[in-house]
Design a protein around this motif. Structure first.
Motif, PDB file in Angstrom:
ATOM      1  N   HIS A  48     -35.705  10.495  -1.094  1.00 34.69           N
ATOM      2  CA  HIS A  48     -35.703   9.350  -1.652  1.00 34.69           C
ATOM      3  C   HIS A  48     -36.368   8.375  -0.804  1.00 34.69           C
ATOM      4  O   HIS A  48     -36.094   8.035   0.521  1.00 34.69           O
ATOM      5  CB  HIS A  48     -34.325   8.684  -1.860  1.00 34.69           C
ATOM      6  CG  HIS A  48     -33.289   9.747  -2.825  1.00 34.69           C
ATOM      7  ND1 HIS A  48     -33.516   9.712  -4.228  1.00 34.69           N
ATOM      8  CD2 HIS A  48     -32.423  10.719  -2.239  1.00 34.69           C
ATOM      9  CE1 HIS A  48     -32.602  10.681  -4.640  1.00 34.69           C
ATOM     10  NE2 HIS A  48     -31.897  11.324  -3.567  1.00 34.69           N
ATOM     11  N   ASN A  68     -32.914   3.800  -2.145  1.00 30.28           N
ATOM     12  CA  ASN A  68     -31.758   4.351  -1.640  1.00 30.28           C
ATOM     13  C   ASN A  68     -30.672   3.792  -0.953  1.00 30.28           C
ATOM     14  O   ASN A  68     -29.515   4.170  -1.023  1.00 30.28           O
ATOM     15  CB  ASN A  68     -32.219   5.976  -0.881  1.00 30.28           C
ATOM     16  CG  ASN A  68     -31.173   7.031  -1.116  1.00 30.28           C
ATOM     17  OD1 ASN A  68     -30.724   7.168  -2.174  1.00 30.28           O
ATOM     18  ND2 ASN A  68     -31.074   7.802  -0.161  1.00 30.28           N
ATOM     19  N   SER A  86     -25.720  -1.134   1.326  1.00 30.67           N
ATOM     20  CA  SER A  86     -25.244  -0.201   0.247  1.00 30.67           C
ATOM     21  C   SER A  86     -26.081   1.192   0.483  1.00 30.67           C
ATOM     22  O   SER A  86     -27.252   1.275   0.553  1.00 30.67           O
ATOM     23  CB  SER A  86     -25.349  -0.818  -1.140  1.00 30.67           C
ATOM     24  OG  SER A  86     -24.857  -1.985  -1.394  1.00 30.67           O
ATOM     25  N   THR A  87     -25.411   2.144   0.430  1.00 32.96           N
ATOM     26  CA  THR A  87     -25.945   3.463   0.591  1.00 32.96           C
ATOM     27  C   THR A  87     -25.333   4.395  -0.742  1.00 32.96           C
ATOM     28  O   THR A  87     -24.184   3.900  -1.352  1.00 32.96           O
ATOM     29  CB  THR A  87     -25.477   4.150   1.747  1.00 32.96           C
ATOM     30  OG1 THR A  87     -24.137   4.765   1.647  1.00 32.96           O
ATOM     31  CG2 THR A  87     -25.875   3.328   3.011  1.00 32.96           C
ATOM     32  N   PRO A  88     -25.915   5.522  -1.017  1.00 36.21           N
ATOM     33  CA  PRO A  88     -25.369   6.467  -2.071  1.00 36.21           C
ATOM     34  C   PRO A  88     -23.854   6.872  -1.739  1.00 36.21           C
ATOM     35  O   PRO A  88     -23.123   7.354  -2.540  1.00 36.21           O
ATOM     36  CB  PRO A  88     -26.207   7.650  -1.934  1.00 36.21           C
ATOM     37  CG  PRO A  88     -27.698   7.189  -1.180  1.00 36.21           C
ATOM     38  CD  PRO A  88     -27.300   6.070  -0.376  1.00 36.21           C
ATOM     39  N   TYR A  89     -23.527   6.694  -0.204  1.00 35.89           N
ATOM     40  CA  TYR A  89     -22.127   6.903  -0.066  1.00 35.89           C
ATOM     41  C   TYR A  89     -20.915   5.977  -0.058  1.00 35.89           C
ATOM     42  O   TYR A  89     -20.030   5.895   0.272  1.00 35.89           O
ATOM     43  CB  TYR A  89     -22.180   7.688   1.430  1.00 35.89           C
ATOM     44  CG  TYR A  89     -23.353   8.778   1.411  1.00 35.89           C
ATOM     45  CD1 TYR A  89     -23.250  10.052   0.872  1.00 35.89           C
ATOM     46  CD2 TYR A  89     -24.523   8.375   2.083  1.00 35.89           C
ATOM     47  CE1 TYR A  89     -23.936  10.842   1.013  1.00 35.89           C
ATOM     48  CE2 TYR A  89     -25.411   9.464   2.217  1.00 35.89           C
ATOM     49  CZ  TYR A  89     -25.320  10.546   1.732  1.00 35.89           C
ATOM     50  OH  TYR A  89     -26.133  11.645   1.745  1.00 35.89           O
TER      51      TYR A  89
END
Length: 140
Positions: A48, A68, A86-89
């Motif tokens: 990403h 991402n 902010s992260t995908p996790y």
């Protein structure tokens, strides 16, 4: 004037990773407007792309990421600044207390050296050092 540059970012968090810095090198572009430097580059993470911008001056450094990872971090000497990372996790509440910031500039290079305390989700994480080195492509 817009220049093609090589950007090297080196970070150290002794409480988290010991004495081994994490380093990333990328190709990007740089623009200087009235003593304020703007860097534009991309980072790749798990396939990403994240668009990154660094705005640097003797007043402070703003790091913005969109993709991402989404965040806007600001560092200014003697100031505490908060941000959401902010992260995908998930999202992390970050707090940075900038202890020092230096911004040496020459004709073909500038660098940013920062020392700061990092807190995440209300807890101290680490003392940190971040170094950003920018060199014009083709000068080496």
């Amino acid at each position: 004037m817009k220049k093609d540059v090589i950007i090297t970012i080196s970070g150290l968090q002794p409480e988290v990773q010991g004495d081994e810095p994490i380093e990333m090198t990328s190709v990007g572009t740089c623009i200087n407007k009235d003593g304020v430097w703007y860097l534009f580059y991309e980072e790749e993470d798990d396939g990403h792309l994240t668009k990154c911008r660094i705005k640097a001056s003797s007043e402070g450094v703003e790091m913005t990421k969109e993709g991402n990872i989404i965040t806007r971090l600001f560092f200014a000497p003697g100031q505490v600044n908060e941000s959401i990372y902010s992260t995908p996790y998930g999202d992390f509440d970050m707090k940075m207390m900038t202890k020092s910031l230096s911004f040496p500039v020459t004709d073909d290079l500038f660098a940013v050296n920062m020392i700061y305390e990092l807190g995440m989700n209300g807890k101290f994480v680490s003392n940190c050092e971040l170094n950003i080195r920018v060199e014009e492509m083709g000068l080496n």
